[in-house]
Design a protein around this motif. Structure first.
Motif, PDB file in Angstrom:
ATOM      1  N   THR A  41      -2.212  12.737 -16.831  1.00 20.17           N
ATOM      2  CA  THR A  41      -3.188  13.143 -15.823  1.00 20.17           C
ATOM      3  C   THR A  41      -3.004  12.188 -14.653  1.00 20.17           C
ATOM      4  N   TYR A  42      -3.626  12.542 -13.543  1.00 18.46           N
ATOM      5  CA  TYR A  42      -3.507  11.681 -12.366  1.00 18.46           C
ATOM      6  C   TYR A  42      -3.931  10.245 -12.692  1.00 18.46           C
ATOM      7  N   HIS A  43      -4.965  10.109 -13.534  1.00 13.83           N
ATOM      8  CA  HIS A  43      -5.516   8.771 -13.799  1.00 13.83           C
ATOM      9  C   HIS A  43      -4.497   7.854 -14.476  1.00 13.83           C
ATOM     10  N   GLU A  98     -12.263  11.564  -1.555  1.00 13.94           N
ATOM     11  CA  GLU A  98     -12.509  12.395  -2.738  1.00 13.94           C
ATOM     12  C   GLU A  98     -12.197  11.643  -4.040  1.00 13.94           C
ATOM     13  N   TRP A  99     -11.506  10.506  -3.914  1.00 13.47           N
ATOM     14  CA  TRP A  99     -11.184   9.730  -5.120  1.00 13.47           C
ATOM     15  C   TRP A  99     -12.179   8.627  -5.417  1.00 13.47           C
ATOM     16  N   LEU A 100     -13.161   8.483  -4.536  1.00 21.24           N
ATOM     17  CA  LEU A 100     -14.125   7.394  -4.710  1.00 21.24           C
ATOM     18  C   LEU A 100     -14.787   7.447  -6.094  1.00 21.24           C
ATOM     19  N   SER A 159       0.842  -1.184   0.000  1.00 26.01           N
ATOM     20  CA  SER A 159       0.000   0.000   0.000  1.00 26.01           C
ATOM     21  C   SER A 159       0.880   1.238   0.000  1.00 26.01           C
ATOM     22  N   ARG A 160       0.267   2.374  -0.156  1.00 27.08           N
ATOM     23  CA  ARG A 160       1.116   3.547  -0.321  1.00 27.08           C
ATOM     24  C   ARG A 160       0.407   4.838   0.005  1.00 27.08           C
ATOM     25  N   ILE A 161       1.229   5.888   0.140  1.00 22.77           N
ATOM     26  CA  ILE A 161       0.703   7.243   0.226  1.00 22.77           C
ATOM     27  C   ILE A 161       1.313   7.985  -0.954  1.00 22.77           C
ATOM     28  N   ALA A 162       0.481   8.743  -1.644  1.00 29.08           N
ATOM     29  CA  ALA A 162       0.970   9.385  -2.868  1.00 29.08           C
ATOM     30  C   ALA A 162       0.585  10.859  -2.894  1.00 29.08           C
ATOM     31  N   PRO A 163       1.163  11.642  -2.005  1.00 28.93           N
ATOM     32  CA  PRO A 163       0.744  13.050  -1.922  1.00 28.93           C
ATOM     33  C   PRO A 163       1.418  13.953  -2.933  1.00 28.93           C
ATOM     34  N   SER A 164       0.864  15.133  -3.078  1.00 31.75           N
ATOM     35  CA  SER A 164       1.467  16.161  -3.918  1.00 31.75           C
ATOM     36  C   SER A 164       2.234  17.126  -3.013  1.00 31.75           C
ATOM     37  N   PRO A 165       3.386  17.583  -3.461  1.00 30.72           N
ATOM     38  CA  PRO A 165       4.214  18.458  -2.609  1.00 30.72           C
ATOM     39  C   PRO A 165       3.730  19.903  -2.623  1.00 30.72           C
ATOM     40  N   ILE A 225      -5.454   2.617  -0.709  1.00 26.25           N
ATOM     41  CA  ILE A 225      -6.257   3.105   0.418  1.00 26.25           C
ATOM     42  C   ILE A 225      -6.056   4.616   0.435  1.00 26.25           C
ATOM     43  N   ARG A 226      -7.100   5.365   0.147  1.00 27.88           N
ATOM     44  CA  ARG A 226      -6.898   6.793  -0.067  1.00 27.88           C
ATOM     45  C   ARG A 226      -8.133   7.595   0.336  1.00 27.88           C
ATOM     46  N   ALA A 227      -7.987   8.901   0.183  1.00 24.20           N
ATOM     47  CA  ALA A 227      -9.051   9.797   0.620  1.00 24.20           C
ATOM     48  C   ALA A 227     -10.306   9.584  -0.209  1.00 24.20           C
ATOM     49  N   ILE A 244       5.827  10.534  -4.731  1.00 24.21           N
ATOM     50  CA  ILE A 244       5.508  11.955  -4.852  1.00 24.21           C
ATOM     51  C   ILE A 244       4.754  12.187  -6.157  1.00 24.21           C
ATOM     52  N   GLU A 245       3.577  12.797  -6.034  1.00 23.76           N
ATOM     53  CA  GLU A 245       2.785  13.078  -7.229  1.00 23.76           C
ATOM     54  C   GLU A 245       2.938  14.553  -7.590  1.00 23.76           C
ATOM     55  N   ASP A 246       3.916  14.806  -8.423  1.00 22.88           N
ATOM     56  CA  ASP A 246       4.241  16.207  -8.718  1.00 22.88           C
ATOM     57  C   ASP A 246       3.982  16.561 -10.180  1.00 22.88           C
TER      58      ASP A 246
HETATM   59  N1  GLU Z   1      -2.125  12.601  -5.265  1.00 23.01           N
HETATM   60  C1  GLU Z   1      -3.397  12.164  -4.801  1.00 23.01           C
HETATM   61  C2  GLU Z   1      -3.757  13.007  -3.603  1.00 23.01           C
HETATM   62  O1  GLU Z   1      -2.909  13.703  -3.091  1.00 23.01           O
HETATM   63  C3  GLU Z   1      -3.313  10.713  -4.403  1.00 23.01           C
HETATM   64  C4  GLU Z   1      -4.504   9.925  -4.660  1.00 23.01           C
HETATM   65  C5  GLU Z   1      -4.235   8.444  -4.428  1.00 23.01           C
HETATM   66  O2  GLU Z   1      -3.790   8.115  -3.325  1.00 23.01           O
HETATM   67  O3  GLU Z   1      -4.442   7.647  -5.325  1.00 23.01           O
HETATM   68  O4  GLU Z   1      -4.863  13.014  -3.164  1.00 23.01           O
END
Ligand code: GLU
Length: 548
Positions: free
Chosen positions: A232-234, A254-256, A36-42, A250-252, A72-74
């Motif tokens: 794009t993010y997708h 808002e992505w549902l 699993s992971r966390i993929a935030p934007s800086p 496993i994420r926020a 990192i999603e930049d």
């Molecule tokens: N970069 C997305 C965010 O910051 C990540 C979404 C995901 O975890 O798939 O919300």
């Protein structure tokens, strides 16, 4: 028949479409392994929702002996800030959520599946885009902004769903010649998914927290690759989570709404989609209504602010788990020695409607958290906090040693444990007087009760200094104090006081000792304080204290 190969060749002459060999560059992960992971934007923000989006996958991966990684999603260059990456890495570290793999410092990776920063993976996204074009699952599109706006307006008037699809997707089935000519013209294009569904088609998508969700299947030809070559993010999600072997997204919450598209993308690429789980949003109650907690507007959403205000990282995590998992609080009470990270979450049982953030409860959970720490854990945590946020506390704790640690620990974990620290900011005022220098300063301003003559008090304190015996337990000590008080005219209780002969009660006497020893009327238990101060210090303070 459209010649997708020719179109792909013309669009991406230098890019390979061999996504299998791309996958082959990375070692296979064990079949059974949860990843699993966390993929935030800086973006330079660190909010409670973001923390939760790291915490839950961290917990889940670890409880399953899996891997938790950090990417990192930049790709959104506009929202990115210079120091954003280091800031995120430090933030995860402060909360003890260090990833097993991923970016660990600006430009430095740990793990075999890197690079763990999207702007360094552009080649991979192009490979996937080319592959999808060759398969006829994606196509180049030259609709201009004006054309798109016009189309949207028309769709609104005609009460049609907005977007590029079916008859509104002129490039979807344009002839090979037309497409090749457009490519040759050098005009910028985007790459769109050729959506496999039509409007009105419904499908069911599983979610480990929400359960099955039945909704419209993707029918819009979503952009995958932008004209600047960034995904794009997708598309990035598809490529990265596939190549990195993520099993659980496993994420926020808002992505549902993007799940149908994401699962479709995996299917269109001929790949098995991962499991999805969407964490309930954090809510705030305002004017009797609930709304989403705002990362920009609500101060309690800002993790840096909470830390500065004296919340402990462990307290914040404990709070988040409290509002997320209905079983956590009882478990923690049963296992006071255990860290919240040892709790076993059950994704299916997690709150799935929305978790209400309430600062009073957050304070209470933080207090319980601080109360659970051992003396030395509390010392270490408070010291680390003070080094960033409170210079006075830092100076006080820096002296270290058992004396200040015992002072910090006063009455904790005893029968009448007052759990007096709610936040780290409460510590200084409650224990500063233990320090001899600070005690000296406070004695200058101490306010003595007016009803007792100062010389009388000085004599009494000096006399008590000669008498004080630290080996007495609390009951013996109190009996002895009462006896001592009798000699100076202090009644042992109310009934005796009412006889009318007495100048005060034993409580007044205790207050005189308290003032002499601490310079303040609000203190922890007198006997406990004297135990910590030790015989010599107690006697010295009693003798010197009244002189001011
Ligand atoms: N970069 C997305 C965010 O910051 C990540 C979404 C995901 O975890 O798939 O919300």
């Amino acid at each position: 028949m459209r010649d997708n190969q020719a179109i792909a060749d013309a669009l991406f002459p230098w890019v390979s479409s061999d996504i299998r060999s791309l996958r082959g560059r990375y070692p296979a992960r064990p079949e059974w392994q949860v990843v699993s992971r966390i993929a935030p934007s800086p973006t330079g923000l660190f909010h409670l929702g973001g923390l939760l989006a790291a915490f839950v996958p961290y917990m889940y991966a670890h409880q399953e002996d899996g891997v938790f990684f950090f990417r990192i999603e930049d790709t959104d260059q506009e929202r990115k800030v210079e120091w954003g990456v280091d800031f995120l890495i430090a933030g995860l570290h402060d909360f003890g959520l260090d990833p097993d793999e991923g970016r660990i410092a600006e430009g430095v990776d740990r793990g075999d599946y890197g690079p763990y920063q999207q702007s360094e993976r552009l080649e991979f996204y192009r490979m996937m885009a080319r592959y999808l074009i060759e398969q006829g699952r994606a196509y180049p599109c030259w609709l201009t902004t004006e054309e798109l706006d016009e189309m949207r307006e028309w769709q609104m008037l005609a009460k049609q769903p907005p977007g590029v699809y079916g008859e509104f997707a002129p490039w979807r089935d344009a002839s090979t010649e037309e497409v090749l000519a457009k490519i040759a013209s050098g005009e910028d294009c985007v790459i769109r998914l050729r959506a496999p569904y039509t409007h009105g088609e419904r499908k069911t998508y599983p979610d480990l927290i929400r359960g099955d969700v039945t909704t419209q299947a993707p029918f819009v030809d979503t952009v995958l690759l932008k004209s600047d070559g960034f995904p794009t993010y997708h598309l990035a999600h598809l490529v990265d989570d596939w190549l990195m072997g993520t099993t659980h997204i496993i994420r926020a919450d808002e992505w549902l709404a993007s799940v149908p598209l994401h699962i479709t993308l995996f299917e269109q690429a001929g790949l098995i989609p991962p499991y999805y789980a969407h964490i309930a949003p954090l809510l705030k109650s305002e004017d009797g209504k609930k709304r989403k907690l705002s990362k920009r507007k609500d101060p309690e959403a800002d993790v840096r602010d909470l830390l500065a205000r004296g919340y402990a990282p462990g307290g914040i995590l404990s709070y988040l788990m409290t509002i997320l998992d209905p079983n956590y609080e009882a478990w923690q009470n049963e296992h006071p020695e255990s860290d919240v990270r040892d709790f076993h979450i059950d994704l299916e049982g997690l709150n799935n409607s929305g978790a209400l953030v309430d600062e009073e409860k957050m304070r209470q959970v933080n207090r319980e958290y601080l109360a659970r720490l051992s003396r030395d854990e509390l010392y270490d945590e408070a010291f680390a906090w003070a080094s960033n946020h409170d210079a006075d506390l830092f100076t006080l704790l820096e002296k270290g040693g058992d004396y200040i640690r015992d002072a910090l620990n006063i009455e904790r974990h005893t029968e009448k444990d007052p759990k007096r620290y709610v936040l780290y900011t409460d510590i200084y005022d409650q224990i500063a007087f233990f320090d001899d220098g600070i005690w000296g300063q406070r004695m200058v301003d101490v306010v003595w009760p007016e009803e007792f003559d100062r010389d009388f008090v000085a004599t009494l304190l000096a006399d008590y200094a000669d008498r004080y015996d630290p080996s007495m337990d609390v009951e013996q000590w109190f009996d002895d104090l009462k006896e001592f008080g009798q000699g100076y005219g202090f009644a042992v209780n109310n009934a005796q006081f009412k006889e009318g002969w007495y100048i005060g009660k034993v409580g007044n006497l205790a207050m005189l000792l308290r003032l002499a020893l601490t310079g303040t009327a609000q203190t922890p238990d007198l006997w406990s304080m004297m135990q910590i101060m030790g015989e010599e210090r107690v006697k010295e303070r009693l003798r010197k204290g009244n002189k001011g």
